[in-house]
Design a protein around this motif. Structure first.
Motif, PDB file in Angstrom:
ATOM      1  N   VAL A   1       1.691  40.446  77.921  1.00 27.47           N
ATOM      2  CA  VAL A   1       2.900  41.277  77.945  1.00 27.47           C
ATOM      3  C   VAL A   1       2.762  42.369  78.999  1.00 27.47           C
ATOM      4  O   VAL A   1       3.717  42.690  79.711  1.00 27.47           O
ATOM      5  CB  VAL A   1       3.193  41.864  76.548  1.00 27.47           C
ATOM      6  N   PHE A   2       1.561  42.927  79.146  1.00 32.25           N
ATOM      7  CA  PHE A   2       1.325  43.931  80.184  1.00 32.25           C
ATOM      8  C   PHE A   2       1.553  43.328  81.575  1.00 32.25           C
ATOM      9  O   PHE A   2       2.175  43.946  82.435  1.00 32.25           O
ATOM     10  CB  PHE A   2      -0.095  44.499  80.059  1.00 32.25           C
ATOM     11  N   GLU A   3       1.062  42.106  81.782  1.00 37.12           N
ATOM     12  CA  GLU A   3       1.274  41.432  83.063  1.00 37.12           C
ATOM     13  C   GLU A   3       2.757  41.168  83.305  1.00 37.12           C
ATOM     14  O   GLU A   3       3.240  41.290  84.430  1.00 37.12           O
ATOM     15  CB  GLU A   3       0.481  40.129  83.122  1.00 37.12           C
ATOM     16  N   LEU A   4       3.492  40.826  82.248  1.00 38.47           N
ATOM     17  CA  LEU A   4       4.942  40.653  82.364  1.00 38.47           C
ATOM     18  C   LEU A   4       5.599  41.967  82.780  1.00 38.47           C
ATOM     19  O   LEU A   4       6.464  41.990  83.657  1.00 38.47           O
ATOM     20  CB  LEU A   4       5.526  40.164  81.038  1.00 38.47           C
ATOM     21  N   ALA A   5       5.174  43.069  82.185  1.00 39.39           N
ATOM     22  CA  ALA A   5       5.712  44.384  82.539  1.00 39.39           C
ATOM     23  C   ALA A   5       5.406  44.701  84.001  1.00 39.39           C
ATOM     24  O   ALA A   5       6.272  45.208  84.719  1.00 39.39           O
ATOM     25  CB  ALA A   5       5.134  45.455  81.617  1.00 39.39           C
ATOM     26  N   GLU A   6       4.190  44.382  84.454  1.00 39.34           N
ATOM     27  CA  GLU A   6       3.840  44.611  85.859  1.00 39.34           C
ATOM     28  C   GLU A   6       4.717  43.787  86.788  1.00 39.34           C
ATOM     29  O   GLU A   6       5.145  44.261  87.838  1.00 39.34           O
ATOM     30  CB  GLU A   6       2.374  44.260  86.109  1.00 39.34           C
ATOM     31  N   ARG A   7       4.988  42.544  86.395  1.00 36.84           N
ATOM     32  CA  ARG A   7       5.856  41.687  87.209  1.00 36.84           C
ATOM     33  C   ARG A   7       7.259  42.261  87.289  1.00 36.84           C
ATOM     34  O   ARG A   7       7.888  42.244  88.352  1.00 36.84           O
ATOM     35  CB  ARG A   7       5.905  40.272  86.638  1.00 36.84           C
ATOM     36  N   LEU A   8       7.765  42.775  86.166  1.00 28.29           N
ATOM     37  CA  LEU A   8       9.098  43.367  86.165  1.00 28.29           C
ATOM     38  C   LEU A   8       9.166  44.568  87.102  1.00 28.29           C
ATOM     39  O   LEU A   8      10.131  44.736  87.849  1.00 28.29           O
ATOM     40  CB  LEU A   8       9.496  43.790  84.747  1.00 28.29           C
ATOM     41  N   VAL A   9       8.132  45.397  87.069  1.00 26.05           N
ATOM     42  CA  VAL A   9       8.108  46.598  87.914  1.00 26.05           C
ATOM     43  C   VAL A   9       7.998  46.223  89.390  1.00 26.05           C
ATOM     44  O   VAL A   9       8.551  46.907  90.245  1.00 26.05           O
ATOM     45  CB  VAL A   9       6.958  47.536  87.476  1.00 26.05           C
ATOM     46  N   SER A  10       7.334  45.120  89.694  1.00 33.09           N
ATOM     47  CA  SER A  10       7.131  44.738  91.092  1.00 33.09           C
ATOM     48  C   SER A  10       8.332  44.005  91.698  1.00 33.09           C
ATOM     49  O   SER A  10       8.350  43.759  92.902  1.00 33.09           O
ATOM     50  CB  SER A  10       5.881  43.876  91.232  1.00 33.09           C
ATOM     51  N   LEU A  11       9.336  43.672  90.897  1.00 33.94           N
ATOM     52  CA  LEU A  11      10.509  42.978  91.419  1.00 33.94           C
ATOM     53  C   LEU A  11      11.328  43.882  92.328  1.00 33.94           C
ATOM     54  O   LEU A  11      11.335  45.100  92.175  1.00 33.94           O
ATOM     55  CB  LEU A  11      11.398  42.506  90.261  1.00 33.94           C
ATOM     56  N   THR A  12      12.040  43.270  93.247  1.00 30.46           N
ATOM     57  CA  THR A  12      12.959  44.027  94.086  1.00 30.46           C
ATOM     58  C   THR A  12      14.208  44.357  93.260  1.00 30.46           C
ATOM     59  O   THR A  12      14.428  43.778  92.192  1.00 30.46           O
ATOM     60  CB  THR A  12      13.379  43.215  95.325  1.00 30.46           C
ATOM     61  N   ASP A  13      15.023  45.258  93.777  1.00 23.50           N
ATOM     62  CA  ASP A  13      16.261  45.612  93.073  1.00 23.50           C
ATOM     63  C   ASP A  13      17.157  44.395  92.887  1.00 23.50           C
ATOM     64  O   ASP A  13      17.764  44.216  91.839  1.00 23.50           O
ATOM     65  CB  ASP A  13      17.017  46.708  93.832  1.00 23.50           C
TER      66      ASP A  13
END
Length: 183
Positions: A29-41
């Motif tokens: 879940v932490f990795e999923l959160a990191e992926r969400l934060v790294s997405l472009t707008d």
């Protein structure tokens, strides 16, 4: 002695995951959160997220200090763990986007390879391309390939180089549209 063995059997009705499994789940879940934060707008806007999750992603993006950012991402992960039923859909959508990006990248590489072949091999590569696309404008493609070769040799701005890429993208794009119509 038999009674004692029953006290340690695995059938005690406790179906909760082990501590190790809970940790693996939390890290996922932490990795999923990191992926969400790294997405472009643009990528983030395409995801179906609740406003509070979207707000937390935005907050985490604004934090610049490494440890504070990690703390914010951990808080986002905590929020995501509370919505366990929504996580598989989020992961599926992110994986779909990743696969789409890979396909688009592979397509760009294929077009760049064709452009390089046309510039380097000239008429031989053009003949192969025309076998694939008989309706393509032979003269225009030959002219663009020659101009691109001259631009490269004389270190001039790559106008024909770019135009050749656009022409190839249009050819291969039309081919893809034809493939979709057949299905």
């Amino acid at each position: 002695m038999r009674e004692h063995d029953d006290d340690f059997s695995d059938d005690d009705g406790d179906d909760s995951p082990s501590r190790s499994q809970r940790r693996r789940d939390a890290l996922a879940v932490f990795e999923l959160a990191e992926r969400l934060v790294s997405l472009t707008d643009a990528q983030l806007s395409q995801l179906a997220l609740d406003e509070d999750i979207r707000d937390e992603v935005e907050k985490a993006r604004r934090v610049t200090q490494q440890i504070a950012r990690k703390r914010q991402i951990q808080y986002l992960a905590k929020m995501l763990r509370r919505r366990e039923d929504e996580l598989p859909a989020m992961r599926a959508q992110l994986d779909h986007d990743r696969q789409l990006a890979r396909r688009e990248t592979a397509e760009l590489h294929r077009l760049e390879e064709w452009r390089e072949r046309l510039i380097a091999d000239g008429d031989d590569a053009l003949a192969q391309l025309l076998n694939l696309f008989p309706a393509a404008d032979r003269q225009h493609l030959r002219q663009l390939a020659r101009q691109a070769r001259v631009e490269r040799n004389e270190n001039r701005p790559p106008h024909a180089f770019r135009e050749l890429f656009r022409e190839l993208r249009e050819l291969f794009g039309d081919d893809k549209a034809g493939d979709d119509a057949e299905e």
